[in-house]
Design an enzyme around this catalytic site. Structure first.
Site, mmCIF file in Angstrom:
data_model
loop_
_atom_site.group_PDB
_atom_site.id
_atom_site.type_symbol
_atom_site.label_atom_id
_atom_site.label_comp_id
_atom_site.label_asym_id
_atom_site.label_seq_id
_atom_site.Cartn_x
_atom_site.Cartn_y
_atom_site.Cartn_z
ATOM 1 N N CYS A 180 0.820 -1.213 0.000
ATOM 2 C CA CYS A 180 0.000 0.000 0.000
ATOM 3 C C CYS A 180 0.860 1.270 0.000
ATOM 4 O O CYS A 180 1.756 1.450 0.817
ATOM 5 C CB CYS A 180 -0.970 -0.049 1.187
ATOM 6 S SG CYS A 180 -1.104 1.410 2.203
ATOM 7 N N CYS A 223 0.796 3.626 3.003
ATOM 8 C CA CYS A 223 1.525 3.049 4.136
ATOM 9 C C CYS A 223 3.018 3.343 3.993
ATOM 10 O O CYS A 223 3.689 3.684 4.968
ATOM 11 C CB CYS A 223 1.313 1.545 4.212
ATOM 12 S SG CYS A 223 -0.421 1.046 4.241
ATOM 13 N N CYS A 283 -13.607 3.744 -12.989
ATOM 14 C CA CYS A 283 -13.350 2.634 -12.059
ATOM 15 C C CYS A 283 -12.870 1.393 -12.801
ATOM 16 O O CYS A 283 -13.568 0.836 -13.655
ATOM 17 C CB CYS A 283 -14.610 2.387 -11.241
ATOM 18 S SG CYS A 283 -14.954 0.687 -10.790
ATOM 19 N N CYS A 327 -14.846 -1.847 -12.459
ATOM 20 C CA CYS A 327 -16.099 -1.839 -13.225
ATOM 21 C C CYS A 327 -15.813 -2.281 -14.651
ATOM 22 O O CYS A 327 -16.571 -3.055 -15.230
ATOM 23 C CB CYS A 327 -16.720 -0.443 -13.227
ATOM 24 S SG CYS A 327 -16.973 0.254 -11.574
#
Ligand SMILES: *[C@@H]1O[C@H](CO)[C@@H](O)[C@H](O)[C@H]1NC(C)=O
Length: 502
Positions: A51, A54, A386, A389
């Site tokens: 991530c 992070c 997205c 999607c």
């Protein structure tokens, strides 16, 4: 010379990095509970190695841990790939998740900044008592120690008021600063009697007094209303507060600080009239102009005014061709308040023909298609940007084709709506969101949470639809489902985050 010195500094720095022992404690399911129980105050980060947020946080977090280690405030981290169960147990849904622990059963989300000094000062505040005991000498400075401070004036033996106030201070300690005074003479000098609360603030009327019987709910409401500036400012730090305030928000978009200030002044009387009923706030249209689109304003014409009824998710844009004057806005807000103004509905045009197997829904056809009581309707709420999607699209098309060719073609509708271009009544948390609106039971849609495979969609429609409509998938082998759905949805969340500007 210069270069030599630089090199030496570099070597020293590198050596320091290599030899540095981390002051952040790595925890596992075997060590977590013990560590939390044996430290009074722990900030824990739940992270994933892949991530990006992070990774950006890591050096700041290390630095804060080092600064705080002498204050017996501990910083810890949990790798959620290694410790998936532990993270699940703590309700971790996105990365990084930061939580403040005072023992295992007193956990609060960390809502502070993500820079080393910000983390440090937030945690030091957490380590202080929730209520500071004040005297005549310390009161004056305390009043201005933060934008909003609450001071309780109570008798030393008034246990009930003390308990109520202290509990509330513990609950809201991240939001306000709390103090207490037991000296009746000081209370008198402030013009209040025991028990009272004075909220001191650096804006508007400067202070507000609560003099009813101490009751947590009543004090919470008092603080919420009093601490919200008459005309505040919407920005990354205040947005969540406005969204959760439980009353509509009136936006004043303007591009320069001067314009915002002037408009705030102009509209102050309107804000005053609706204080506690509608929040008023300016917003920087240069930085957050695209947000105007979310309230159905054009994003290229400022200043602009609009009201968002957050609870009902209804939008009331003020005509952008008109000038913003006190008189016109007052009339507009009165109209909104008495229900005389209709909400604007953003919608794409209703398609003249349906081109693909999936039925395209827009806001203006939502009722006719999705809420058609005779049909089981599976609807996907998507956003054009997205990625998940897009990945779903071929499978969703296949699903729609199967139903279109089946005996259920008049009973089951597979539909989609671009939720960024159409106002839908549903609350959409992430993209894609997929729901089934069963025939005969439109008030109880079922949200899809399974794997995004044709098989599972069919199972879902069979199980939750009125017609129990199952269809056969043709024999030829279909592609297998993606390996990791849960990771996929986390990424979906992360990519959504980057599109949320406030
Ligand atoms: C509340 O009670 C505690 C414990 O008796 C005391 O230390 C504290 O000063 C009291 N707070 C106020 C605001 O009176």
């Amino acid at each position: 010379m210069q270069q030599k010195r630089l090199t030496a500094a570099l070597v020293a720095a590198l050596a320091a990095v290599v030899s540095a022992e981390s002051d952040v404690k790595s925890l596992t399911k075997d060590t977590f509970n013990d560590f939390i129980n044996s430290n009074d105050l722990v900030l824990a980060e739940f992270f994933a190695p892949w991530c990006g947020h992070c990774k950006a946080l890591a050096p700041e977090y290390e630095e804060a841990a080092t600064t705080l280690k002498d204050k017996s405030i501990k910083l810890a981290k949990v790798d959620c790939v290694e410790e998936a169960d532990l993270c699940k147990e703590h309700g971790v849904e996105g990365y990084p998740t930061l939580k403040v622990f005072r023992g295992l059963d007193k956990v609060a989300p960390y809502t502070g900044p993500r820079k080393a000094d910000g983390i440090t000062s937030y945690m030091v505040k957490q380590s202080l008592p929730a209520v500071s005991a004040l005297t005549k000498d310390t009161l004056e400075d305390f009043k201005t120690a933060d934008k909003v401070v609450l001071v309780a004036y109570i008798a030393a033996d008034d246990k009930a008021s003390n308990e109520t106030f202290t509990a509330l201070a513990n609950e809201l300690r991240d939001t306000y600063l709390f103090g207490g005074v037991n000296d009746a003479a000081v209370a008198e000098a402030e013009g209040v009697k025991f028990p009272s609360i004075v909220l001191y603030k650096s804006f508007d009327e400067g202070k507000n007094v609560f003099s009813e019987k101490f009751d947590a709910e009543a004090i919470r409401n008092f603080a919420q209303v009093a601490a919200t500036p008459l005309v505040g400012e919407v920005g990354p730090e205040t947005y969540a507060g406005y969204m959760s305030a439980g009353i509509p928000l009136a936006y004043i978009f303007a591009e320069t600080a001067e314009e915002r200030e002037n408009l705030a002044k102009t509209l102050k009387p309107v804000a005053e009239k609706y204080k506690g009923k509608i929040n008023f706030a300016t917003i920087d249209a240069k930085n957050f102009g695209s947000h105007a689109g979310n309230i159905n304003l054009k994003t290229d014409k400022f200043p602009a005014f609009a009201i968002h009824d957050i609870e009902k998710n209804l939008k009331f844009p003020f005509d952008q061709s008109k000038e913003i004057t006190e008189k016109d806005i007052a009339a507009f807000v009165d109209g909104f308040s008495s229900g005389k103004i209709e909400a604007s509905i953003k919608s794409e045009p209703i398609p003249e023909t349906q081109e693909g197997p999936v039925t395209v829904v827009v806001a203006h056809s939502y009722k006719d298609i999705v809420l058609d009581d005779k049909k089981d309707v599976l609807i996907e709420f998507y956003a054009p940007w997205c990625g998940h999607c897009k990945a779903l699209a071929p499978k969703y098309d296949e699903l729609a084709s199967l139903y279109a060719k089946s005996d259920f073609k008049d009973k089951v509708v597979i539909a989609k709506v671009d939720a960024t271009a159409n106002d839908v009544p549903d609350e959409i948390q992430g993209f894609p969101t997929i729901k089934l609106y069963p025939a005969g039971d439109k008030k109880n849609p079922v949200t899809y949470s399974g794997a995004r495979t044709v098989e599972d969609f069919i199972e879902f429609i069979k199980e939750n639809g009125k017609y129990k409509a199952g269809v056969e998938i043709p024999a030829e082998p279909t592609e297998e489902a993606e390996a990791s759905e849960s990771k996929a949805s986390e990424e979906a969340k992360a990519s959504e985050e980057t599109h949320d500007e406030l």
